[in-house]
Design a protein around this motif. Structure first.
Motif, PDB file in Angstrom:
ATOM      1  N   MET A   1      -9.518  39.516  -8.381  1.00  0.00           N
ATOM      2  CA  MET A   1     -10.230  39.804  -7.167  1.00  0.00           C
ATOM      3  C   MET A   1      -9.587  39.094  -5.980  1.00  0.00           C
ATOM      4  SD  MET A   1     -14.206  39.530  -6.437  1.00  0.00           S
ATOM      5  CE  MET A   1     -14.778  39.015  -4.859  1.00  0.00           C
ATOM      6  N   LEU A   2      -9.158  37.863  -6.190  1.00  0.00           N
ATOM      7  CA  LEU A   2      -8.516  37.125  -5.105  1.00  0.00           C
ATOM      8  C   LEU A   2      -7.201  37.795  -4.694  1.00  0.00           C
ATOM      9  CD1 LEU A   2      -8.688  34.668  -3.286  1.00  0.00           C
ATOM     10  CD2 LEU A   2      -7.506  33.374  -5.041  1.00  0.00           C
ATOM     11  N   LEU A   3      -6.471  38.321  -5.663  1.00  0.00           N
ATOM     12  CA  LEU A   3      -5.228  39.025  -5.362  1.00  0.00           C
ATOM     13  C   LEU A   3      -5.502  40.271  -4.530  1.00  0.00           C
ATOM     14  CD1 LEU A   3      -2.183  39.257  -5.746  1.00  0.00           C
ATOM     15  CD2 LEU A   3      -2.624  40.516  -7.840  1.00  0.00           C
ATOM     16  N   ARG A   4      -6.578  40.972  -4.840  1.00  0.00           N
ATOM     17  CA  ARG A   4      -6.953  42.163  -4.077  1.00  0.00           C
ATOM     18  C   ARG A   4      -7.288  41.819  -2.643  1.00  0.00           C
ATOM     19  NH1 ARG A   4     -10.441  44.466  -8.189  1.00  0.00           N
ATOM     20  NH2 ARG A   4     -12.049  43.281  -7.151  1.00  0.00           N
ATOM     21  N   ILE A   5      -8.022  40.738  -2.458  1.00  0.00           N
ATOM     22  CA  ILE A   5      -8.402  40.314  -1.109  1.00  0.00           C
ATOM     23  C   ILE A   5      -7.171  39.889  -0.316  1.00  0.00           C
ATOM     24  CG2 ILE A   5      -9.685  38.577   0.197  1.00  0.00           C
ATOM     25  CD1 ILE A   5     -11.769  38.655  -2.078  1.00  0.00           C
ATOM     26  N   ALA A   6      -6.275  39.152  -0.959  1.00  0.00           N
ATOM     27  CA  ALA A   6      -5.048  38.725  -0.294  1.00  0.00           C
ATOM     28  C   ALA A   6      -4.173  39.928   0.062  1.00  0.00           C
ATOM     29  CB  ALA A   6      -4.279  37.747  -1.180  1.00  0.00           C
ATOM     30  N   ALA A   7      -4.070  40.885  -0.847  1.00  0.00           N
ATOM     31  CA  ALA A   7      -3.281  42.089  -0.573  1.00  0.00           C
ATOM     32  C   ALA A   7      -3.891  42.894   0.554  1.00  0.00           C
ATOM     33  CB  ALA A   7      -3.173  42.939  -1.844  1.00  0.00           C
ATOM     34  N   LEU A   8      -5.202  42.972   0.582  1.00  0.00           N
ATOM     35  CA  LEU A   8      -5.879  43.702   1.647  1.00  0.00           C
ATOM     36  C   LEU A   8      -5.656  43.029   2.993  1.00  0.00           C
ATOM     37  CD1 LEU A   8      -7.781  46.051   2.347  1.00  0.00           C
ATOM     38  CD2 LEU A   8      -9.683  44.474   1.982  1.00  0.00           C
ATOM     39  N   ALA A   9      -5.796  41.719   3.048  1.00  0.00           N
ATOM     40  CA  ALA A   9      -5.606  40.990   4.302  1.00  0.00           C
ATOM     41  C   ALA A   9      -4.159  41.102   4.791  1.00  0.00           C
ATOM     42  CB  ALA A   9      -5.991  39.525   4.119  1.00  0.00           C
ATOM     43  N   LEU A  10      -3.217  40.890   3.894  1.00  0.00           N
ATOM     44  CA  LEU A  10      -1.809  40.998   4.273  1.00  0.00           C
ATOM     45  C   LEU A  10      -1.463  42.428   4.670  1.00  0.00           C
ATOM     46  CD1 LEU A  10       0.944  39.613   4.535  1.00  0.00           C
ATOM     47  CD2 LEU A  10       1.355  40.199   2.153  1.00  0.00           C
ATOM     48  N   GLY A  11      -1.996  43.392   3.934  1.00  0.00           N
ATOM     49  CA  GLY A  11      -1.735  44.789   4.245  1.00  0.00           C
ATOM     50  C   GLY A  11      -2.270  45.183   5.610  1.00  0.00           C
ATOM     51  N   LEU A  12      -3.467  44.732   5.939  1.00  0.00           N
ATOM     52  CA  LEU A  12      -4.025  45.034   7.260  1.00  0.00           C
ATOM     53  C   LEU A  12      -3.207  44.375   8.369  1.00  0.00           C
ATOM     54  CD1 LEU A  12      -7.846  44.765   6.544  1.00  0.00           C
ATOM     55  CD2 LEU A  12      -6.551  46.841   7.093  1.00  0.00           C
ATOM     56  N   ALA A  13      -2.795  43.145   8.136  1.00  0.00           N
ATOM     57  CA  ALA A  13      -1.973  42.454   9.135  1.00  0.00           C
ATOM     58  C   ALA A  13      -0.644  43.171   9.337  1.00  0.00           C
ATOM     59  CB  ALA A  13      -1.740  41.006   8.710  1.00  0.00           C
ATOM     60  N   GLU A  14      -0.031  43.603   8.235  1.00  0.00           N
ATOM     61  CA  GLU A  14       1.244  44.310   8.345  1.00  0.00           C
ATOM     62  C   GLU A  14       1.083  45.688   8.963  1.00  0.00           C
ATOM     63  OE1 GLU A  14       4.729  43.198   5.323  1.00  0.00           O
ATOM     64  OE2 GLU A  14       3.018  44.216   4.407  1.00  0.00           O
ATOM     65  N   ALA A  15      -0.007  46.349   8.680  1.00  0.00           N
ATOM     66  CA  ALA A  15      -0.213  47.697   9.202  1.00  0.00           C
ATOM     67  C   ALA A  15      -0.476  47.684  10.700  1.00  0.00           C
ATOM     68  CB  ALA A  15      -1.372  48.373   8.469  1.00  0.00           C
ATOM     69  N   PHE A  16      -1.223  46.682  11.182  1.00  0.00           N
ATOM     70  CA  PHE A  16      -1.609  46.679  12.594  1.00  0.00           C
ATOM     71  C   PHE A  16      -0.778  45.751  13.467  1.00  0.00           C
ATOM     72  CE2 PHE A  16      -5.514  48.199  10.516  1.00  0.00           C
ATOM     73  CZ  PHE A  16      -5.604  49.416  11.162  1.00  0.00           C
ATOM     74  N   ARG A  17      -0.138  44.756  12.891  1.00  0.00           N
ATOM     75  CA  ARG A  17       0.704  43.817  13.645  1.00  0.00           C
ATOM     76  C   ARG A  17       2.030  43.566  12.925  1.00  0.00           C
ATOM     77  NH1 ARG A  17      -0.844  42.496  18.837  1.00  0.00           N
ATOM     78  NH2 ARG A  17      -3.085  42.217  18.910  1.00  0.00           N
ATOM     79  N   PRO A  18       2.822  44.607  12.677  1.00  0.00           N
ATOM     80  CA  PRO A  18       4.048  44.392  11.894  1.00  0.00           C
ATOM     81  C   PRO A  18       5.063  43.505  12.608  1.00  0.00           C
ATOM     82  CG  PRO A  18       4.031  46.601  12.803  1.00  0.00           C
ATOM     83  CD  PRO A  18       2.685  45.998  13.087  1.00  0.00           C
ATOM     84  N   ARG A  19       5.164  43.625  13.915  1.00  0.00           N
ATOM     85  CA  ARG A  19       6.162  42.840  14.655  1.00  0.00           C
ATOM     86  C   ARG A  19       5.879  41.341  14.524  1.00  0.00           C
ATOM     87  NH1 ARG A  19       9.987  44.175  18.269  1.00  0.00           N
ATOM     88  NH2 ARG A  19       9.246  46.316  18.251  1.00  0.00           N
ATOM     89  N   ARG A  20       4.635  40.960  14.679  1.00  0.00           N
ATOM     90  CA  ARG A  20       4.280  39.542  14.603  1.00  0.00           C
ATOM     91  C   ARG A  20       4.551  38.986  13.208  1.00  0.00           C
ATOM     92  NH1 ARG A  20      -1.466  37.680  16.662  1.00  0.00           N
ATOM     93  NH2 ARG A  20      -0.455  38.156  18.632  1.00  0.00           N
ATOM     94  N   LEU A  21       4.166  39.722  12.193  1.00  0.00           N
ATOM     95  CA  LEU A  21       4.337  39.245  10.824  1.00  0.00           C
ATOM     96  C   LEU A  21       5.808  39.183  10.417  1.00  0.00           C
ATOM     97  CD1 LEU A  21       2.087  38.324   8.990  1.00  0.00           C
ATOM     98  CD2 LEU A  21       2.317  40.447   7.755  1.00  0.00           C
ATOM     99  N   VAL A  22       6.570  40.202  10.772  1.00  0.00           N
ATOM    100  CA  VAL A  22       8.004  40.201  10.451  1.00  0.00           C
ATOM    101  C   VAL A  22       8.700  39.048  11.164  1.00  0.00           C
ATOM    102  CG1 VAL A  22      10.164  41.465  10.798  1.00  0.00           C
ATOM    103  CG2 VAL A  22       8.172  42.645   9.881  1.00  0.00           C
ATOM    104  N   ASP A  23       8.340  38.813  12.416  1.00  0.00           N
ATOM    105  CA  ASP A  23       8.970  37.722  13.160  1.00  0.00           C
ATOM    106  C   ASP A  23       8.647  36.358  12.550  1.00  0.00           C
ATOM    107  OD1 ASP A  23      10.095  39.573  14.840  1.00  0.00           O
ATOM    108  OD2 ASP A  23       8.634  39.288  16.451  1.00  0.00           O
ATOM    109  N   VAL A  24       7.423  36.179  12.067  1.00  0.00           N
ATOM    110  CA  VAL A  24       7.058  34.916  11.423  1.00  0.00           C
ATOM    111  C   VAL A  24       7.895  34.702  10.165  1.00  0.00           C
ATOM    112  CG1 VAL A  24       5.229  33.762  10.120  1.00  0.00           C
ATOM    113  CG2 VAL A  24       4.737  34.739  12.347  1.00  0.00           C
ATOM    114  N   TRP A  25       7.964  35.734   9.300  1.00  0.00           N
ATOM    115  CA  TRP A  25       8.736  35.607   8.064  1.00  0.00           C
ATOM    116  C   TRP A  25      10.227  35.450   8.351  1.00  0.00           C
ATOM    117  CZ3 TRP A  25       6.444  34.031   4.036  1.00  0.00           C
ATOM    118  CH2 TRP A  25       5.140  34.408   3.751  1.00  0.00           C
TER     119      TRP A  25
END
Length: 63
Positions: A1-25
């Protein structure tokens, strides 16, 4: 369940703010000035959507 929540949070961040997340990584992965190609942001957005779909589908299958 924790993996699902983490995937959902990361997925939403990547879907709506890809530039910010890519720049951080990218800043964590490189020491100098590295500029990603334009398609990297599109790939991150697609990856985010796939993570969201995976998390939602796993939630439906387990419920």
């Amino acid at each position: 369940m924790l993996l699902r929540i983490a995937a959902l949070a990361l997925g939403l961040a990547e879907a709506f703010r890809p530039r910010r997340l890519v720049d951080v990584w990218l800043n964590l992965a490189t020491e100098g000035d590295a500029t990603p190609r334009r398609w990297v942001y599109t790939a991150a957005r697609i990856e985010g959507l796939l993570l969201v779909l995976w998390a939602v589908r796993r939630h439906r299958d387990s419920g």
